[in-house]
Design an enzyme around this catalytic site. Structure first.
Site, mmCIF file in Angstrom:
data_model
loop_
_atom_site.group_PDB
_atom_site.id
_atom_site.type_symbol
_atom_site.label_atom_id
_atom_site.label_comp_id
_atom_site.label_asym_id
_atom_site.label_seq_id
_atom_site.Cartn_x
_atom_site.Cartn_y
_atom_site.Cartn_z
ATOM 1 N N ILE A 148 0.852 -1.192 0.000
ATOM 2 C CA ILE A 148 0.000 0.000 0.000
ATOM 3 C C ILE A 148 0.888 1.241 0.000
ATOM 4 O O ILE A 148 2.036 1.212 0.461
ATOM 5 C CB ILE A 148 -0.961 0.025 1.205
ATOM 6 N N TYR A 173 6.505 4.270 2.686
ATOM 7 C CA TYR A 173 6.645 3.448 1.476
ATOM 8 C C TYR A 173 8.116 3.321 1.086
ATOM 9 O O TYR A 173 8.620 2.215 0.852
ATOM 10 C CB TYR A 173 5.841 4.086 0.341
HETATM 11 P P1 NAP Z 1 -2.198 -1.863 -6.739
HETATM 12 O O1 NAP Z 1 -2.746 -1.550 -8.079
HETATM 13 O O2 NAP Z 1 -2.573 -0.997 -5.597
HETATM 14 O O3 NAP Z 1 -2.527 -3.393 -6.382
HETATM 15 C C1 NAP Z 1 -2.107 -3.915 -5.160
HETATM 16 C C2 NAP Z 1 -3.023 -5.046 -4.758
HETATM 17 O O4 NAP Z 1 -2.582 -5.517 -3.467
HETATM 18 C C3 NAP Z 1 -4.481 -4.579 -4.586
HETATM 19 O O5 NAP Z 1 -5.383 -5.543 -5.077
HETATM 20 C C4 NAP Z 1 -4.574 -4.414 -3.087
HETATM 21 O O6 NAP Z 1 -5.872 -4.551 -2.538
HETATM 22 C C5 NAP Z 1 -3.709 -5.570 -2.606
HETATM 23 N N1 NAP Z 1 -3.371 -5.400 -1.205
HETATM 24 C C6 NAP Z 1 -3.127 -4.249 -0.532
HETATM 25 N N2 NAP Z 1 -2.904 -4.494 0.746
HETATM 26 C C7 NAP Z 1 -3.016 -5.834 0.908
HETATM 27 C C8 NAP Z 1 -2.900 -6.687 2.020
HETATM 28 N N3 NAP Z 1 -2.654 -6.214 3.258
HETATM 29 N N4 NAP Z 1 -3.054 -8.017 1.847
HETATM 30 C C9 NAP Z 1 -3.340 -8.514 0.618
HETATM 31 N N5 NAP Z 1 -3.467 -7.745 -0.471
HETATM 32 C C10 NAP Z 1 -3.317 -6.412 -0.332
HETATM 33 O O7 NAP Z 1 -0.614 -1.862 -6.775
HETATM 34 P P2 NAP Z 1 0.417 -2.076 -8.006
HETATM 35 O O8 NAP Z 1 0.700 -0.742 -8.600
HETATM 36 O O9 NAP Z 1 -0.028 -3.195 -8.884
HETATM 37 O O10 NAP Z 1 1.716 -2.480 -7.197
HETATM 38 C C11 NAP Z 1 2.094 -3.848 -6.986
HETATM 39 C C12 NAP Z 1 3.464 -3.871 -6.369
HETATM 40 O O11 NAP Z 1 4.393 -3.181 -7.213
HETATM 41 C C13 NAP Z 1 3.536 -3.182 -5.009
HETATM 42 O O12 NAP Z 1 4.444 -3.876 -4.193
HETATM 43 C C14 NAP Z 1 4.077 -1.813 -5.346
HETATM 44 O O13 NAP Z 1 4.722 -1.219 -4.268
HETATM 45 C C15 NAP Z 1 5.050 -2.177 -6.463
HETATM 46 N N6 NAP Z 1 5.395 -1.059 -7.342
HETATM 47 C C16 NAP Z 1 4.450 -0.413 -8.068
HETATM 48 C C17 NAP Z 1 4.846 0.629 -8.896
HETATM 49 C C18 NAP Z 1 3.857 1.372 -9.752
HETATM 50 O O14 NAP Z 1 4.251 2.376 -10.375
HETATM 51 N N7 NAP Z 1 2.608 0.931 -9.859
HETATM 52 C C19 NAP Z 1 6.180 1.020 -8.960
HETATM 53 C C20 NAP Z 1 7.109 0.335 -8.189
HETATM 54 C C21 NAP Z 1 6.710 -0.706 -7.382
HETATM 55 P P3 NAP Z 1 -6.674 -3.204 -2.065
HETATM 56 O O15 NAP Z 1 -7.246 -2.616 -3.305
HETATM 57 O O16 NAP Z 1 -7.728 -3.721 -1.121
HETATM 58 O O17 NAP Z 1 -5.678 -2.307 -1.385
#
Ligand code: NAP
Length: 252
Positions: free
Chosen positions: A91, A159
């Protein structure tokens, strides 16, 4: 161990980058259990036609040890021992699309981000270890962030701190689990267009795009491709590594 008999757990695997990872692993013949808090994303998830019966989605909070036991029980009874773990759930709380300044950060917000982004990954890695050790084969991939390298610019201090800590977790576990046939690696994606990235203003994402040498923002599949490799047999000599997948926007 045949790839077709492998079982993966992907946290946060119902949407965004996690969903792309789920689909990549399914395409490689790996059965997948998704552990995600987002019940709407779970309800909307449509498995690929050729993966019917090979993916199970469970509502779970990675910060809760009891939820981890439930997820691993589901995985074991559906598909057998878990030999691939992708710690992807995270998150990045914001207020009106802006990060909370560190000096105004409420302690409960800080604690929740640590619990999900860092403790969740620790719990998963701890609890899959006995099964992977018994199998003599395992792959753990932790999804960190470019923010671990550069400091968080758009996200908050919680974060940035957790994503950097995941690299230390990765290296320490790589050292500890390596002798058991288990590799532990991290991926540090740059800006990837997902619901998390869409939480900030479009101008912010376009400004980031301007700093990416390949001239585009990343896709969830860009990250999933790296994870798929790290989870494969071919990656057996890659251990404790951090793979930057960011279009060249950070070079250290
Ligand atoms: P996202 O769209 O927010 O998806 C994250 C998923 O994880 C959501 O379905 C969320 O559910 C779920 N989640 C959150 N808290 C949780 C918990 N306590 N237990 C189980 N599931 C949970 O994020 P994303 O952008 O795909 O990011 C995925 C990963 O990549 C993360 O680790 C993020 O830090 C990393 N990342 C992302 C980016 C970017 O630009 N997008 C860049 C670098 C790294 P809810 O909707 O209920 O919260």
């Amino acid at each position: 161990m045949s790839a077709a008999r492998r079982c993966a757990v992907v946290t946060g695997g119902a949407r965004g980058i996690g969903e792309a990872i789920t689909r990549n692993l399914l395409a490689r013949g790996t059965d997948v259990v998704v552990a995600d808090l987002d019940e709407a994303a779970i309800a909307d998830f449509r498995p690929p036609a050729d993966a019917a019966g090979r993916v199970t989605l469970v509502t779970a909070d990675v910060a809760e040890e009891g939820d981890w036991h439930r997820v691993l029980d589901v995985a074991r009874s559906a598909y057998g021992p878990v030999t691939v773990l992708v710690n992807n759930a995270a998150i990045s709380p914001k207020r009106d699309g802006q990060r909370t300044p560190s000096s105004e950060m409420p302690l409960d917000e800080w604690n929740r981000v640590l619990a999900v982004n860092l403790t969740g990954a620790f719990l998963g890695a701890k609890l899959v270890h006995p099964g992977m050790k018994a199998a003599g084969w395992g792959r753990i991939v932790n999804i960190s962030s470019q923010a671990a390298r550069t400091g968080a610019r758009v996200a908050g201090v919680h974060y940035g701190a957790t994503k950097a800590a995941l690299l230390g977790l990765t290296r320490t576990l790589a050292f500890e689990y390596g002798p058991d046939g288990i590799t532990v690696n991290a991926v540090t994606p740059g800006r990837i267009m997902t619901p998390m990235a869409a939480a900030v203003a479009d101008e912010v994402n376009q400004a980031m795009r301007a700093g990416i040498p390949v001239g585009r923002l990343g896709t969830p599949e860009d990250t999933a491709a790296v994870v798929g490799f790290l989870a494969s047999d071919e990656a057996g000599f890659v251990n404790g590594a951090t793979v930057d997948a960011n279009g060249g926007s950070w070079m250290g």
